[in-house]
Design a protein around this motif. Structure first.
Motif, short mmCIF file in Angstrom:
data_model
loop_
_atom_site.label_atom_id
_atom_site.label_comp_id
_atom_site.label_asym_id
_atom_site.label_seq_id
_atom_site.Cartn_x
_atom_site.Cartn_y
_atom_site.Cartn_z
N SER A 216 31.60 14.37 -8.73
CA SER A 216 32.64 14.50 -7.70
C SER A 216 32.33 15.70 -6.80
CB SER A 216 34.04 14.63 -8.32
OG SER A 216 34.16 15.81 -9.08
N GLN A 220 31.77 15.81 -2.82
CA GLN A 220 32.53 16.68 -1.90
C GLN A 220 31.59 17.55 -1.07
OE1 GLN A 220 35.57 18.15 -4.94
NE2 GLN A 220 36.90 17.93 -3.17
N GLU A 223 30.06 15.31 1.60
CA GLU A 223 31.05 15.02 2.65
C GLU A 223 31.29 16.24 3.54
OE1 GLU A 223 33.62 11.73 0.10
OE2 GLU A 223 34.52 13.66 0.56
N MET A 317 38.60 19.39 -7.95
CA MET A 317 38.68 18.83 -6.59
C MET A 317 39.53 19.69 -5.66
SD MET A 317 39.28 14.86 -7.50
CE MET A 317 38.27 14.07 -8.75
N GLN A 321 38.45 22.02 -2.32
CA GLN A 321 38.98 21.83 -0.98
C GLN A 321 39.61 23.11 -0.41
OE1 GLN A 321 41.20 18.27 -0.67
NE2 GLN A 321 41.66 18.69 1.47
N ARG A 325 35.29 24.77 0.45
CA ARG A 325 35.04 24.12 1.73
C ARG A 325 34.88 25.12 2.89
NH1 ARG A 325 35.48 18.56 4.37
NH2 ARG A 325 34.58 19.40 6.27
N SER A 414 43.26 15.20 2.31
CA SER A 414 42.07 15.33 1.45
C SER A 414 41.05 14.24 1.79
CB SER A 414 42.43 15.25 -0.02
OG SER A 414 42.92 13.97 -0.34
#
Ligand code: AMP
Ligand code: MG
Length: 414
Positions: A216, A220, A223, A317, A321, A325, A414
């Protein structure tokens, strides 16, 4: 091992500011000339300039008739249609020029001929042979975009630091750039820790679980415009952890998952400390994700930021974020941007607990007139399915414990 790390538990706001301030000082990766579609999701390392005026000619924005506005002040008005212009190269462009009492049939995107200064929409006209009757008055400039009014040749059309999405691709294509300079994907090492973990292609034993976090997180990272490399899972063993962390520090950013809570086998912080890590926080008053750790290690003259993310999959997760990020954005050359918070009406009431800023998996829907959000039923921060069903997080401030149906709440996309 007996290296102790000072508890640094920050509020959500302070942790966010700490990350942003750190990110603002990070140098981006090297620019690389990249073909246009491979650049999608990466960040412009150059300004994209207009190679000519935009639009390059006065452009009709409607199908209709190019006219002189002063001829069409007291409708109905009868004009003589002297020709047609369509978008694209004309057989003899220079020939068409609109004089007094004349009109030229014109299509959207076509150059407005000399003499004309407005376009009457076809809906407000009738044509019989070469006679056009116009039913509405019009002002000079209506339905015409003047040459150079969007950009002049040489102007910056999209600035450096902008993430390349489809509209940026359109601009680059429009100015004749099949390749553009973008910052290379930041390299991110992903290191999952825990004796209970087995890889996705191996059968788990009775008390084992598959390592989903490495995947995951890699997703992320991708992305977010990064390039993840997954290290082998580290057992809850200090020597092994130190070895794998050492490898991970060669990347632009190191992400660890698991091993940051208060358990006897949560060794990540002390191993990092033994490697000389500097910690910016070792916890944030949020749920899920409270034990999240942020810091940097300097070795052989290279400084590498790291995050120790809690192992529960939803915590991993959410903390990615919220905190990873922005750092990844900065490494990738993006201008600092606030987290994507929006507001929506609650579909149903719910109760929560005070004390922490909570990020609860939610589903944003409703209509354009009334965006609505509802909680996804979940069984806590290990609930992968709830995460997969959600498209946002409902943000619960630390002082709130009840929300009524219909109330506006903050939502993190998200
Ligand atoms: P930890 O943060 O190490 O205490 O991990 C908390 C829980 O998260 C563990 O008991 C596992 O159930 C789960 N977990 C930890 N690491 C992973 C991982 N890499 N993939 C999936 N679940 C994990
Ligand atoms: Mg663990």
């Amino acid at each position: 091992m007996s290296v102790s790390t000072k508890q640094m538990l920050l509020s959500f706001d302070l942790a966010t500011r700490t990350v942003e301030q750190y990110a603002a000082k990070l140098p981006p990766t090297q620019p690389e000339l990249t073909s246009l579609l491979d650049a999608v999701g990466l960040v412009l390392a150059e300004d994209v300039h207009a190679d000519r005026d935009f639009p390059p000619f006065p452009r009709a924005t409607r199908d209709g008739y190019a006219v002189r506005a002063k001829d069409v002040q007291s409708p109905p008005v009868h004009l003589r249609c002297i020709g047609t212009v369509k978008a694209g190269p004309a057989a003899d462009e220079s020939a068409v020029s609109v004089g007094a009492g004349e009109a030229v049939e014109i299509m959207t995107g076509a150059p407005v001929p000399a003499g004309a200064d407005a376009v009457v929409m076809v809906e407000y006209t009738e044509q019989a042979d070469d006679k056009v009757t116009v039913q509405r008055s019009i002002k000079a400039g209506d339905n015409v975009v003047h040459a150079g009014s969007e950009a002049r040749r040489g102007d910056v059309m999209v600035p450096k630091g902008t993430r390349v999405r489809h509209a940026v691709v359109a601009v680059a294509a429009a100015v004749g750039r099949p390749e553009i300079a973008v910052y290379r994907r930041p390299r991110v090492s992903v290191l999952a820790t825990g004796d209970e973990l087995v890889d996705v292609n191996l059968p788990p034993g009775p008390n084992e679980i598959r390592n989903s976090n490495s995947y995951s997180l890699a997703a992320q990272v991708y992305e977010a415009g990064g390039d993840a490399s997954r290290l082998p899972v580290a057992c809850d063993d200090a020597a092994e952890l130190a070895l794998l962390i050492g490898k991970g520090l060669h990347a632009d950013l190191l992400l660890l998952t698991g091993g940051v809570s208060m358990g006897k086998y949560d060794l990540v912080e002390e191993v990092l400390a033994s490697l000389g890590a500097e910690f910016f926080f070792t916890g944030v008053s949020i749920q899920p994700g409270k034990p999240v750790v942020f810091g940097q290690v300097t070795r052989d003259g290279k400084t590498t930021p790291f995050f120790g993310l809690p192992g529960n999959p939803v915590s991993t997760m959410v903390t990615f974020q919220l905190f990873v990020r922005p750092v990844l954005d900065a490494l990738g050359g993006a201008q600092l941007a606030p987290l994507p918070f929006v507001q929506a009406r609650l579909k149903e009431s719910f109760t929560s607990k005070t004390g922490l800023t909570r990020f609860l998996p939610g589903k944003l829907g409703g209509t354009h007139e009334r965006p609505e959000v509802e909680l996804v039923r979940w069984h806590g921060s290990g609930d992968l399915m709830a995460a997969a069903k959600s498209n946002c997080y409902i943000v619960v401030p630390p002082d709130r414990d009840h929300f009524a149906a219909g109330e506006a709440v903050t939502v993190l996309l998200s």
